[in-house]
Design a protein around this motif. Structure first.
Motif, PDB file in Angstrom:
ATOM      1  N   GLN A 245       0.843  -0.809   0.174  1.00 13.38           N
ATOM      2  CA  GLN A 245      -0.289   0.122  -0.090  1.00 13.38           C
ATOM      3  C   GLN A 245       0.707   1.916  -0.247  1.00 13.38           C
ATOM      4  OE1 GLN A 245      -3.378  -0.050   2.938  1.00 13.38           O
ATOM      5  NE2 GLN A 245      -2.698  -2.350   3.536  1.00 13.38           N
ATOM      6  N   GLY A 246       1.802   1.209  -0.175  1.00 14.36           N
ATOM      7  CA  GLY A 246       3.062   2.070  -0.372  1.00 14.36           C
ATOM      8  C   GLY A 246       3.514   3.161   0.435  1.00 14.36           C
ATOM      9  N   ILE A 247       3.624   2.341   1.821  1.00 13.54           N
ATOM     10  CA  ILE A 247       5.159   2.507   2.947  1.00 13.54           C
ATOM     11  C   ILE A 247       5.560   1.001   3.051  1.00 13.54           C
ATOM     12  CG2 ILE A 247       4.649   2.779   5.600  1.00 13.54           C
ATOM     13  CD1 ILE A 247       2.663   4.550   4.051  1.00 13.54           C
ATOM     14  N   PRO A 248       7.201   1.302   2.278  1.00 13.62           N
ATOM     15  CA  PRO A 248       7.986   0.206   2.506  1.00 13.62           C
ATOM     16  C   PRO A 248       8.621   0.281   3.679  1.00 13.62           C
ATOM     17  CG  PRO A 248       8.481   1.998   1.112  1.00 13.62           C
ATOM     18  CD  PRO A 248       7.396   2.432   1.596  1.00 13.62           C
ATOM     19  N   GLY A 249       9.288  -0.642   4.419  1.00 15.96           N
ATOM     20  CA  GLY A 249      10.623  -0.489   5.250  1.00 15.96           C
ATOM     21  C   GLY A 249       9.638  -0.420   6.624  1.00 15.96           C
ATOM     22  N   VAL A 250       8.273  -0.665   6.711  1.00 22.06           N
ATOM     23  CA  VAL A 250       7.586  -0.985   8.587  1.00 22.06           C
ATOM     24  C   VAL A 250       7.049  -2.903   8.387  1.00 22.06           C
ATOM     25  CG1 VAL A 250       5.674  -0.860   9.687  1.00 22.06           C
ATOM     26  CG2 VAL A 250       6.461   1.327   7.831  1.00 22.06           C
TER      27      VAL A 250
END
Length: 327
Positions: A245-250
């Motif tokens: 959904q467009g939030i990488p790195g979590v």
């Protein structure tokens, strides 16, 4: 004479080949029994994994293997016992991620050096975390959350089990990666935090997927995204990742690993990692883990050690950047 030379050459060849083989089959824990230290009370994933490991190792080495629950001081009492134990494979530590990767930075006087005091063996299991919303928040996905947070800064909030918990840091990492600011509301434990989200007092929360799954399926919570690189194919394949959904790195999973005292011979550490992988691969063990929302994991010792270091560095950056202090 010719026959003798051939025989001698054959023996030398066999000896040379044997010398090149890993020494795993000869490496075994010493002592009369194996002790698995679980530094938390009975019940919960640490205790469950400790007992699975003890049962499997007892069968492999034909000697008693017991679980010793040593709660207290945020797990440090049990950790200290293993640190001081003889490095012969007879005393092992099963521990959650936070004690290894968060506490060294969060706790001002953390009494251990994970690198120097322990020999990582393998990660045993993990469970993804999930970002959930109360139905009253009227959020269906991460895009809507980010849009609302940017349009009305500091009007949204998220609950956590406490300051410095992995789920608190998951929220801080999410805020950083999404470029938003939402208020952190700490509680004393997962249950009261989750209750207030269910009641609509706080609109959002990062929590373990198993803790929220029943509420998600009944419609009492809305699952916005999984905090892992891939979807959970075991129990919730329909929930998308934050990355999708467009939030990488979590990538924030709740995981559990096993360690030995520093100085344990590398060949014994490798043998124990191999044993753990075989134990976790058994259908009955996997079924029990999946029933608790856990996914089995098998790593080489070097891979596990690298994972600990990388995650420790990530949390150190977040803790210092957000000026998070243990309560």
């Amino acid at each position: 004479m010719h026959t003798f030379l051939l025989s001698r050459r054959s023996l030398l060849a066999v000896a040379a080949a044997a010398a090149l083989l890993p020494q795993l089959s000869w490496a075994q824990p010493g002592g009369e029994r194996i002790t698995i230290v679980a530094p938390f009370p009975p019940g919960g994933p640490v205790d469950t994994l400790s007992r699975m490991l003890a049962d499997g190792l007892a069968k492999r080495y034909n000697k008693p293997a017991v679980v010793e629950n040593l709660p207290g001081a945020a797990g440090n009492i049990g950790i200290d016992k293993v640190k001081r134990a003889k490095p012969d494979g007879t005393t092992l530590l099963v521990i959650p991620a936070g004690n290894l990767t968060i506490n060294p930075t969060l706790m001002a006087n953390f009494p251990f050096n994970i690198d120097k005091d322990f020999a990582p063996i393998t990660m045993l299991a993990k469970t993804p975390n999930v970002l959930v919303a109360a139905p009253g928040a009227k959020l269906r996905n991460v895009k809507e959350l980010v849009e609302q947070a940017k349009a009305k800064p500091n009007t949204l909030s998220y609950a956590s089990p406490g300051v410095g918990s992995g789920l608190h840091l998951a929220g801080e990492l999410f805020k950083q990666q999404a470029g938003i600011d939402i208020l952190h509301v700490p509680y004393k434990g997962t249950a009261p935090a989750l209750n207030d989200v269910l009641g609509g007092t706080v609109p959002l929360m990062f929590t373990n997927l198993p803790a929220a799954l029943g509420f998600i399926k009944s419609g009492k919570l809305v699952a916005l995204g999984i905090t892992d690189d891939v979807r959970d194919k075991t129990v919730a394949p329909e929930i998308p990742t934050l990355k999708e959904q467009g939030i990488p790195g979590v990538v924030v999973t709740s995981w559990y690993g096993v360690l030995a005292p520093a100085g344990t011979p590398p060949e014994l550490v490798a043998r124990l990692a191999s044993d753990a992988a075989e134990i976790l691969s058994q259908p009955a063990v996997r079924e029990q883990l999946h029933a608790q929302g856990l996914q089995e994991v098998a790593q080489k010792p070097a891979e596990f050690a690298a994972h600990i270091k990388a995650e420790t560095a990530t949390w150190a950056r977040i803790i210092k950047a957000r000026n998070i202090q243990a309560e």
